[in-house]
Design a protein around this motif. Structure first.
Motif, short mmCIF file in Angstrom:
data_model
loop_
_atom_site.label_atom_id
_atom_site.label_comp_id
_atom_site.label_asym_id
_atom_site.label_seq_id
_atom_site.Cartn_x
_atom_site.Cartn_y
_atom_site.Cartn_z
N GLU A 104 16.71 65.06 75.58
CA GLU A 104 15.83 66.16 75.15
C GLU A 104 14.69 65.62 74.30
OE1 GLU A 104 15.74 69.30 76.02
OE2 GLU A 104 17.35 68.82 77.45
N THR A 105 14.96 64.59 73.50
CA THR A 105 13.89 63.95 72.71
C THR A 105 12.88 63.28 73.63
OG1 THR A 105 15.44 63.55 70.89
CG2 THR A 105 13.40 62.28 70.89
N TRP A 106 13.37 62.59 74.66
CA TRP A 106 12.45 61.96 75.63
C TRP A 106 11.60 63.00 76.35
CZ3 TRP A 106 16.91 58.55 77.87
CH2 TRP A 106 17.10 57.45 77.04
N ARG A 107 12.18 64.16 76.59
CA ARG A 107 11.44 65.21 77.29
C ARG A 107 10.20 65.62 76.50
NH1 ARG A 107 13.45 69.42 80.74
NH2 ARG A 107 15.56 68.89 80.06
N ARG A 108 10.33 65.61 75.16
CA ARG A 108 9.20 66.03 74.30
C ARG A 108 8.24 64.90 73.99
NH1 ARG A 108 13.72 68.55 71.74
NH2 ARG A 108 13.77 66.85 70.21
N GLU A 109 8.65 63.66 74.27
CA GLU A 109 7.81 62.50 73.98
C GLU A 109 7.13 62.03 75.27
OE1 GLU A 109 10.37 59.59 72.38
OE2 GLU A 109 10.62 60.57 70.44
N PRO A 110 5.88 61.58 75.18
CA PRO A 110 5.25 61.00 76.38
C PRO A 110 5.87 59.64 76.67
CG PRO A 110 3.82 60.74 74.46
CD PRO A 110 4.97 61.62 74.02
N ALA A 111 6.07 59.35 77.95
CA ALA A 111 6.67 58.08 78.34
C ALA A 111 5.73 56.94 78.02
CB ALA A 111 6.95 58.08 79.85
#
Length: 377
Positions: free
Chosen positions: A368-375
């Motif tokens: 869920e944290t990765w979902r909110r962060e740009p790759a």
């Protein structure tokens, strides 16, 4: 040539027929892909309850009545606690090796996936493996999902996962060949029944002969098939089916070869994970009696692990029975084999399930944290 040179530069050329087929079976927007879960149907629930009840009934009512097994259960409480503590330490070391290997193979340089994230993926995949049979298909699905959600391209995820399996089970196959031939020829000390030494060695050699040539399949093999299709349509039809496997595995096998020829610290985990697992079994034998020769322990361990391929819930019973049967065939006492194998399975199979479930929940939060962060680029 660096890692990027070993991997296919699939972003800079027109997609091959194999790549177009792969695109067909993947959601266009992988960010909407759900975390793999266990679907509990009525049939699966009933089958699992019946299986567990049958195993418990056998353990508590049938096994103690077998000649000599009642005394075996009485010996459980008499196990050497020092050796059992050593077995537990070996299990911790084996998991550390596995996480280091996972991180070194699956995670490219500069990725936002940290070592802690690799731990979460590793332990969560172990928990998923307990819920599926067929050699851990649940863990593979969960690992692929997490890596995709972290931003890794689908092609790279597939190739790195194949490289990981090639490296890990390459040691498995080589160990069966070396120990099998070594025991049979007398190089290693211990009994050498044909079915547990020569036969597994033959299987290992055949596996090597089947997989190694895949690394040398030409990259444009699918295009060559399409060029010959107008002239030989029937042959092209069969070659298309044959091309799917090699085209998907070629990059992973080549990457594995690259890691072998350019080893780093993480590569120590390839061998140490197996070494520490065998050490758990070795310490378990010492906890309840006299351990057989080391080569016998190694060969019995690897031959028994083939039981993990049986379609049983979580592989329960297949590996246990395979190992016990292998050691009995090697001349180890039945009661000692039962105690040592069950102690090993408790430490190496069941114990990691608890932190694995915790890691499964932690991985969901991390994704869920990765979902909110740009790759990362």
């Amino acid at each position: 040539m660096g890692e990027d040179g070993i991997r296919r530069s699939s972003d800079t050329h027109a997609p091959s027929p194999v790549e177009e087929i792969e695109e067909t079976f993947v959601e266009e927007d992988h960010h909407d892909e759900e975390m793999p879960r266990v679907v509990i149907t009525r049939r699966r629930l009933i089958a699992s309850v019946v299986f567990v009840a049958a195993v418990l009934a056998f353990l508590y009512f049938v096994l103690p009545e077998i000649s000599g097994m009642k005394e075996t259960w009485d010996r459980v409480a008499d196990g050497d606690h020092a050796w059992l503590a050593a077995a537990l330490a070996f299990e911790i070391l084996s998991m550390a090796s596995y996480v280091a290997l996972f991180h070194g193979i699956h995670i490219p340089p500069g990725s936002r996936i940290s070592l802690r994230d690799s731990y979460l993926m590793t332990m969560a995949s172990l928990a998923a493996t307990r819920l599926f049979a067929a050699g851990g298909a649940g863990g593979v699905a969960l690992t692929a999902w997490a890596l995709r959600r972290a931003g890794l391209p689908r092609r790279e995820v597939a190739e790195r996962m194949i490289a990981f399996l090639v490296l890990l089970y390459g040691v498995y196959v080589i160990a069966m060949i070396v120990c099998g031939i070594g025991l049979r020829t007398g190089i290693f000390n211990g009994p050498a029944p044909f079915g547990l030494t020569v036969l597994p060695a033959i299987v290992g050699v055949v596996a090597v002969c089947l997989f190694v040539p895949l690394a040398f399949v030409p990259e444009d093999f699918p295009e060559r098939i399409e060029r010959m299709a107008p002239r030989r349509p029937r042959a092209a039809k069969w070659l298309r089916r044959f091309a799917l496997g090699p085209a998907s595995m070629r990059g992973g096998i080549r990457f594995a070869f690259y890691k072998v020829t350019h080893p780093d610290r993480a590569m120590f985990g390839v061998a140490t994970w197996w070494i520490f697992n065998v050490a758990i079994l070795w310490a378990s034998f010492h906890a309840f009696g006299e351990a057989p020769p080391l080569a016998v322990i190694v060969q019995g361990y690897f031959v028994g692990m083939l039981g993990n391929l049986l379609p049983l819930p979580g592989g329960i019973g297949g590996v246990d029975g395979g190992m016990i049967g292998a050691f009995v065939a090697f001349g180890v006492g039945g009661s000692l084999a039962v105690l040592a194998v069950l102690a090993y399975r408790l430490l190496a199979f069941w114990l990691p399930t608890i932190p694995g479930i915790i890691a499964y929940l932690g991985l969901r939060k991390r994704v869920e944290t990765w979902r909110r962060e740009p790759a990362a680029v």
